[in-house]
Design an enzyme around this catalytic site. Structure first.
Site, PDB file in Angstrom:
ATOM      1  N   SER A 143       0.792  -1.236   0.000  1.00 43.05           N
ATOM      2  CA  SER A 143       0.000   0.000   0.000  1.00 43.05           C
ATOM      3  C   SER A 143       0.821   1.281   0.000  1.00 43.05           C
ATOM      4  CB  SER A 143      -0.957   0.007   1.197  1.00 43.05           C
ATOM      5  OG  SER A 143      -2.012  -0.898   0.978  1.00 43.05           O
ATOM      6  N   TYR A 163     -10.493   2.791   6.009  1.00 45.57           N
ATOM      7  CA  TYR A 163      -9.488   2.435   5.000  1.00 45.57           C
ATOM      8  C   TYR A 163     -10.047   1.393   4.040  1.00 45.57           C
ATOM      9  CZ  TYR A 163      -4.817   1.355   3.200  1.00 45.57           C
ATOM     10  OH  TYR A 163      -3.716   1.182   2.390  1.00 45.57           O
ATOM     11  N   SER A 164      -9.958   1.681   2.747  1.00 42.33           N
ATOM     12  CA  SER A 164     -10.479   0.769   1.733  1.00 42.33           C
ATOM     13  C   SER A 164      -9.611   0.832   0.484  1.00 42.33           C
ATOM     14  CB  SER A 164     -11.927   1.134   1.371  1.00 42.33           C
ATOM     15  OG  SER A 164     -12.373   0.366   0.270  1.00 42.33           O
ATOM     16  N   ASN A 165      -9.081  -0.304   0.083  1.00 42.07           N
ATOM     17  CA  ASN A 165      -8.255  -0.364  -1.119  1.00 42.07           C
ATOM     18  C   ASN A 165      -9.029   0.012  -2.376  1.00 42.07           C
ATOM     19  OD1 ASN A 165      -5.486  -1.536  -0.334  1.00 42.07           O
ATOM     20  ND2 ASN A 165      -6.911  -2.891   0.731  1.00 42.07           N
ATOM     21  N   GLY A 213       2.918  -0.874   3.933  1.00 47.63           N
ATOM     22  CA  GLY A 213       2.415  -1.711   2.856  1.00 47.63           C
ATOM     23  C   GLY A 213       2.487  -3.171   3.248  1.00 47.63           C
TER      24      GLY A 213
END
Length: 375
Positions: free
Chosen positions: A81, A179-181, A317
């Site tokens: 990330s 939090y969301s990808n 990440g």
């Protein structure tokens, strides 16, 4: 925070685990953060750990250290990330060029993509994507997102990721940090619509080439890592043994996490970003504005307030086989990147302790100056 009991055995651990160190010949230096690397191996369950710390203040240093076996200073690894900071930087550059506005709704660029099940791209701004306040579910929570099995086997593109998320109910209420990808999968598609190039091409053109980040790449469908590299390990459940996942199809991560990099390159990137080489002052202030996310997150970057009063900035990440984090002072003059070659870090308190040790060292003896660090 209580001192972990393993600290008492640190000298023995260092000899058993093969702690390696290197620093600039002109200024021999060690960093207290290095003492945490053996603990990441012994307590955290990582096969190996490494860090690279750089400080341009007094005393200046460039210091590498490792513990365990199988990690080298120049290794390429999956940065997960941390990709998001690169994507956010490109979006802010495009905003500064007048090619998009952060207040624009997603639907202006991707009409109809986000619709249904409580999701509406006409009501989600680009800014909400950047700050994780859009209310979009995380597509990586769909079973099989990482391995192509099950209902998310189609997650091999940004569009597939968004559709997988839209098929679920929105996680939080819009405007609340979660939090969301999926947010960055959408931003990757927006960059392509605005520029006519993939987000990977724009990152290479705008960041990697100008900064000479020769060890950093966006692999697309390439499953291997460039040489040199260590192995990457993963376990599905805590009780299971680690298995080798070095070869990995990174397409499921996409704009949310496909980046491959090195310790040196990540330090160099965050130094350049926070010192103003990539964004003008007004856009840099936007990058670091956490008000929309209730103080938790800026735009592709997040703060951590330390016990000594310093606020550091960066991103972590986590992707199968790798965990990495880069942390830097506000001016970019002091940076730290550390990594382990598994995503299965079992004691996250060690991560906090390592950062505290690097940026909040014990005061020097009377008459000696303390390292200069910017809040």
């Amino acid at each position: 925070m209580p001192i972990p009991r393993a600290l008492l055995a640190a000298p023995l651990v260092l000899s058993l685990l093969g702690l390696g160190t290197a620093s600039l010949p002109s200024e021999p230096h060690s960093t207290p953060a290095a003492s945490y690397l053996p603990r990441l191996v012994v307590q955290g369950g990582a096969p190996a750990a490494a860090l690279l710390a750089r400080n341009s203040a007094y005393p200046p240093y460039d210091f590498y250290s490792s513990a365990g076996s199988g990690i080298r200073p120049d290794d390429h690894f999956r940065a997960g990330s941390i990709t998001k900071t690169f994507v956010a930087t490109v979006v802010l550059q495009l905003a500064d060029e007048g090619r998009l506005r952060l207040s624009d709704p997603v639907d202006r660029y991707l009409p109809g993509l986000i619709r249904g099940n409580g999701n509406d791209g006409r009501r989600i701004s680009l800014s909400a994507l950047l700050t994780h306040t859009s209310g979009l579910s995380d597509y990586t929570d769909v079973p099989g997102a990482a391995d192509g099995a099950g209902p998310s086997a189609r997650v091999r593109s940004g569009t597939g990721a968004v559709r997988a998320a839209v098929a679920r109910n929105p996680a939080p209420t819009r405007g609340i940090y979660s939090y969301s990808n999926t947010n960055y999968a959408v931003l990757g598609l927006v960059v392509q619509r605005v520029t006519g190039h993939t987000y990977a091409t724009e990152i290479r053109h705008r960041i990697l080439t100008p900064l000479h980040l020769d060890g950093t790449s966006l692999p697309g469908a390439r499953t291997g890592l460039p040489a040199p590299h260590s192995r990457g390990y993963h376990r599905d459940r805590p009780e299971e043994a680690l298995r080798d996942v070095t070869a990995l199809d990174p397409r499921f991560a996409g704009a949310a996490g496909e980046l491959i990099s090195t310790l040196t390159d990540l330090n160099r990137f965050y130094t350049a970003l926070l010192s103003g080489r990539l964004l003008p002052p007004a856009r840099l202030r936007e990058l670091l504005d956490t008000r929309s996310a209730q103080g938790a997150y800026g735009l592709g970057i997040y703060p951590q307030r330390l016990s000594c009063g310093i606020t550091v900035w960066g991103h972590d990440g986590r992707i199968q086989g790798s965990f990495a984090r880069t942390v830097a002072t506000r001016d970019g003059g002091h940076t730290l990147t550390f990594r382990i070659n598994t995503d299965a870090l079992s004691d996250e308190a060690l991560e906090t302790g390592l950062v505290e040790a690097e940026f909040c060292p014990a005061p020097p003896p009377a008459g000696q100056p303390r390292n200069s660090q910017s809040p």
